[in-house]
Design a protein around this motif. Sequence first.
Motif, PDB file in Angstrom:
ATOM      1  N   GLY A 365      14.734  28.371  20.110  1.00  0.00           N
ATOM      2  CA  GLY A 365      14.625  27.594  21.349  1.00  0.00           C
ATOM      3  C   GLY A 365      13.260  27.690  22.012  1.00  0.00           C
ATOM      4  N   THR A 366      12.305  28.308  21.367  1.00  0.00           N
ATOM      5  CA  THR A 366      11.009  28.483  22.039  1.00  0.00           C
ATOM      6  C   THR A 366      10.089  27.281  21.801  1.00  0.00           C
ATOM      7  OG1 THR A 366      10.066  29.649  20.143  1.00  0.00           O
ATOM      8  CG2 THR A 366      11.112  30.992  21.846  1.00  0.00           C
ATOM      9  N   HIS A 367       9.057  27.233  22.593  1.00  0.00           N
ATOM     10  CA  HIS A 367       8.080  26.139  22.516  1.00  0.00           C
ATOM     11  C   HIS A 367       7.510  26.004  21.100  1.00  0.00           C
ATOM     12  CE1 HIS A 367       4.587  23.750  23.580  1.00  0.00           C
ATOM     13  NE2 HIS A 367       3.864  24.616  22.882  1.00  0.00           N
ATOM     14  N   GLU A 368       7.298  27.135  20.423  1.00  0.00           N
ATOM     15  CA  GLU A 368       6.587  27.120  19.142  1.00  0.00           C
ATOM     16  C   GLU A 368       7.456  26.741  17.946  1.00  0.00           C
ATOM     17  OE1 GLU A 368       6.438  29.429  21.415  1.00  0.00           O
ATOM     18  OE2 GLU A 368       4.361  30.018  21.782  1.00  0.00           O
ATOM     19  N   SER A 369       8.774  26.613  18.104  1.00  0.00           N
ATOM     20  CA  SER A 369       9.590  26.232  16.949  1.00  0.00           C
ATOM     21  C   SER A 369       9.371  24.747  16.671  1.00  0.00           C
ATOM     22  CB  SER A 369      11.069  26.516  17.231  1.00  0.00           C
ATOM     23  OG  SER A 369      11.532  25.648  18.240  1.00  0.00           O
ATOM     24  N   ILE A 375      16.956  16.774  26.211  1.00  0.00           N
ATOM     25  CA  ILE A 375      17.599  17.052  27.501  1.00  0.00           C
ATOM     26  C   ILE A 375      19.036  16.550  27.471  1.00  0.00           C
ATOM     27  CG2 ILE A 375      17.508  16.623  29.999  1.00  0.00           C
ATOM     28  CD1 ILE A 375      14.515  16.709  29.764  1.00  0.00           C
ATOM     29  N   MET A 376      19.967  17.457  27.762  1.00  0.00           N
ATOM     30  CA  MET A 376      21.381  17.094  27.809  1.00  0.00           C
ATOM     31  C   MET A 376      21.933  17.611  29.135  1.00  0.00           C
ATOM     32  SD  MET A 376      22.117  18.205  23.896  1.00  0.00           S
ATOM     33  CE  MET A 376      23.788  18.716  24.091  1.00  0.00           C
ATOM     34  N   ASN A 377      22.596  16.739  29.868  1.00  0.00           N
ATOM     35  CA  ASN A 377      23.148  17.108  31.178  1.00  0.00           C
ATOM     36  C   ASN A 377      22.122  17.824  32.048  1.00  0.00           C
ATOM     37  OD1 ASN A 377      25.476  16.041  30.292  1.00  0.00           O
ATOM     38  ND2 ASN A 377      26.636  17.963  30.174  1.00  0.00           N
ATOM     39  N   GLY A 378      20.893  17.367  31.988  1.00  0.00           N
ATOM     40  CA  GLY A 378      19.846  17.921  32.849  1.00  0.00           C
ATOM     41  C   GLY A 378      19.277  19.247  32.377  1.00  0.00           C
ATOM     42  N   ARG A 379      19.758  19.765  31.222  1.00  0.00           N
ATOM     43  CA  ARG A 379      19.205  21.038  30.732  1.00  0.00           C
ATOM     44  C   ARG A 379      18.447  20.811  29.426  1.00  0.00           C
ATOM     45  NH1 ARG A 379      23.400  25.828  30.650  1.00  0.00           N
ATOM     46  NH2 ARG A 379      21.498  26.892  30.022  1.00  0.00           N
ATOM     47  N   LYS A 380      17.472  21.700  29.185  1.00  0.00           N
ATOM     48  CA  LYS A 380      16.623  21.507  28.001  1.00  0.00           C
ATOM     49  C   LYS A 380      17.154  22.301  26.813  1.00  0.00           C
ATOM     50  CE  LYS A 380      12.270  20.933  30.464  1.00  0.00           C
ATOM     51  NZ  LYS A 380      11.029  21.616  30.802  1.00  0.00           N
ATOM     52  N   PHE A 381      17.104  21.670  25.621  1.00  0.00           N
ATOM     53  CA  PHE A 381      17.557  22.330  24.388  1.00  0.00           C
ATOM     54  C   PHE A 381      16.598  22.004  23.245  1.00  0.00           C
ATOM     55  CE2 PHE A 381      21.282  21.487  26.969  1.00  0.00           C
ATOM     56  CZ  PHE A 381      21.971  22.694  26.916  1.00  0.00           C
ATOM     57  N   VAL A 426      20.077  24.975  20.751  1.00  0.00           N
ATOM     58  CA  VAL A 426      20.026  26.225  21.529  1.00  0.00           C
ATOM     59  C   VAL A 426      19.220  25.934  22.795  1.00  0.00           C
ATOM     60  CG1 VAL A 426      20.246  27.916  19.659  1.00  0.00           C
ATOM     61  CG2 VAL A 426      18.016  26.948  20.149  1.00  0.00           C
ATOM     62  N   PRO A 427      19.494  26.669  23.874  1.00  0.00           N
ATOM     63  CA  PRO A 427      18.746  26.407  25.109  1.00  0.00           C
ATOM     64  C   PRO A 427      17.247  26.591  24.898  1.00  0.00           C
ATOM     65  CG  PRO A 427      20.569  27.913  25.504  1.00  0.00           C
ATOM     66  CD  PRO A 427      20.472  27.745  24.028  1.00  0.00           C
ATOM     67  N   TYR A 428      16.465  25.708  25.519  1.00  0.00           N
ATOM     68  CA  TYR A 428      15.006  25.848  25.460  1.00  0.00           C
ATOM     69  C   TYR A 428      14.612  27.080  26.270  1.00  0.00           C
ATOM     70  CZ  TYR A 428      10.079  24.943  26.189  1.00  0.00           C
ATOM     71  OH  TYR A 428       8.705  25.075  26.234  1.00  0.00           O
ATOM     72  N   LYS A 429      13.747  27.941  25.673  1.00  0.00           N
ATOM     73  CA  LYS A 429      13.474  29.230  26.322  1.00  0.00           C
ATOM     74  C   LYS A 429      12.023  29.444  26.700  1.00  0.00           C
ATOM     75  CE  LYS A 429      16.895  31.562  23.450  1.00  0.00           C
ATOM     76  NZ  LYS A 429      16.762  31.565  21.994  1.00  0.00           N
ATOM     77  N   GLY A 430      11.171  28.421  26.590  1.00  0.00           N
ATOM     78  CA  GLY A 430       9.762  28.632  26.947  1.00  0.00           C
ATOM     79  C   GLY A 430       8.976  29.236  25.794  1.00  0.00           C
TER      80      GLY A 430
END
Length: 495
Positions: A365-369, A375-381, A426-430
């Motif tokens: 879920g990280t930026h580098e993958s 965006i689903m239901n306002g959350r990033k994945f 998976v949730p986006y984690k930065g």
Amino acid sequence: MFSKKLKTAPEGYTFDDFLLVPSRSSVEPKDVKTHTQVSRNFTINIPIISSAMDTVTEAEMAIALAQEGGLGVIHRNMSINEQIAEVKKVKRSGDLTIRDVITTKPDASLREVHEMMDEEEISGLPVVHNGKLIGIISRRDIKPIINSDPQKKVREIMTEDVVTISESTTPEEALDIAYENKVERLPVIKENHIVGIVTIRDILELKKFPNASRDKTGRFMVAAATGPFDLERAMALDDAGADIIAIDCAHAHKPNIVKFAKTIKENIEADLVVGNIATREAAEDLIAGDVDGIKVGIGPGSICTTRIIAGVGVPQLTAISDVADVAKEHNVPVIGDGGLRFSGDVAKAIAVGADTVMLGSLLAGTHESPGEVVIMNGRKFKQYRGMGSLGAMTGGAGAGTDRYFQEVKGPMKHAKLVPEGVEGVVPYKGMANEILFQLIGGLKASMGYCGANNIEEMQEKSHFVRITSSGMKESHPHDLLITNESPNYPTTRLM
Ligand code: XMP
């Protein structure tokens, strides 16, 4: 007769079945050392490796891991040339020395040199005659003259006294030499020939990552995956500079794989890691095949369905400890691959003998993958899929089918495959470095509790207590509403 099979079956345990016991300790987490052996000939500074999966590791992830002291394994669901390009990107990005040096000749005009500098976006060029470095010319030298006398020759204004360094000059020495002589770039000379150039900017950049995983020449370390019988790919990756080649398959305890691993090893300079396995017998066979590292994990991964589809696997803590028992006797490093959800799992894997752990979902879920944020239901994945999932088996270069020993011929591909993995998000984690900071922070805390100054002591000194499901329930936050997710207690619930 059949009942004996069940009666004599050993118990298998995984991360949630045990906790590490706090010991008398004068170890402060901030003081512990996390360097570890990733294969026979390579040490890294944090025990974290990223999975060879097409939603986890390409060059960007491998660079992020190497910068922090870990290691990325470039996946193989792409052509050999594409994979080589990813390996080279990692090597180039961590290289202090610019090796494709652009040079000019003494007879070139200032206009030519000026144009070349603009085109290549560089501000200085070494001047070479008959293969030898005879001067250096910079934008600053050209600026006062370029408009009034553009045809003037390089040799007339170049600096002849060039300050140079050799390949063995350390970054610290190079920085001192550059400051002392007030120069921005230092040509690297070998047998009178220029083999590279080092700039102050690059040395300062290098200091930003003091913990980075570097090869003998200072470039970032990188590993790359190959199929169990893909000698051509292994040799090409080796030539491209991969430090470690990882044979990546779902079941490496097969005589033909062990035999072919020997052939691959004989044909490469890189270390050879082989996996995956989950038993003592498999470890003995791989070690007899002279491998440089062993990867453990049959079915623990978050996207794996092998245990459900085939009914096969060994709970991961038991698998790691069984393999490590054998591997330690032969000094062969062990990678615990899959199933890790928290930093506490990293600590437990190491305590039972893993030298490093391989992470898929924790990094996917990280930026580098690879892949975009959705965006689903306002959350990033971000998308994350098993290499044995339908998507991975039918997309890319077919690494998924080969990993799971399946052959696809003709049309109707989907119907002829038996997936052993799933696709999801998976949730986006930065940024990956923030996740790594939390994981290593948790590991260091654990080592403090266990009184371990380093990874070896963690393996030797730590003790476990076997817990029940109520013990695990008590271990997680309970009886309150969590309104603020802590970064090191990531939830994988979707919504
Ligand atoms: P985590 O739990 O970190 O696991 O997400 C990543 C590891 O899972 C393995 N892998 C698979 N195993 N079916 C499987 O049975 C699959 O489709 C699959 N894809 C990856 C792999 O070892 C990876 O490092």
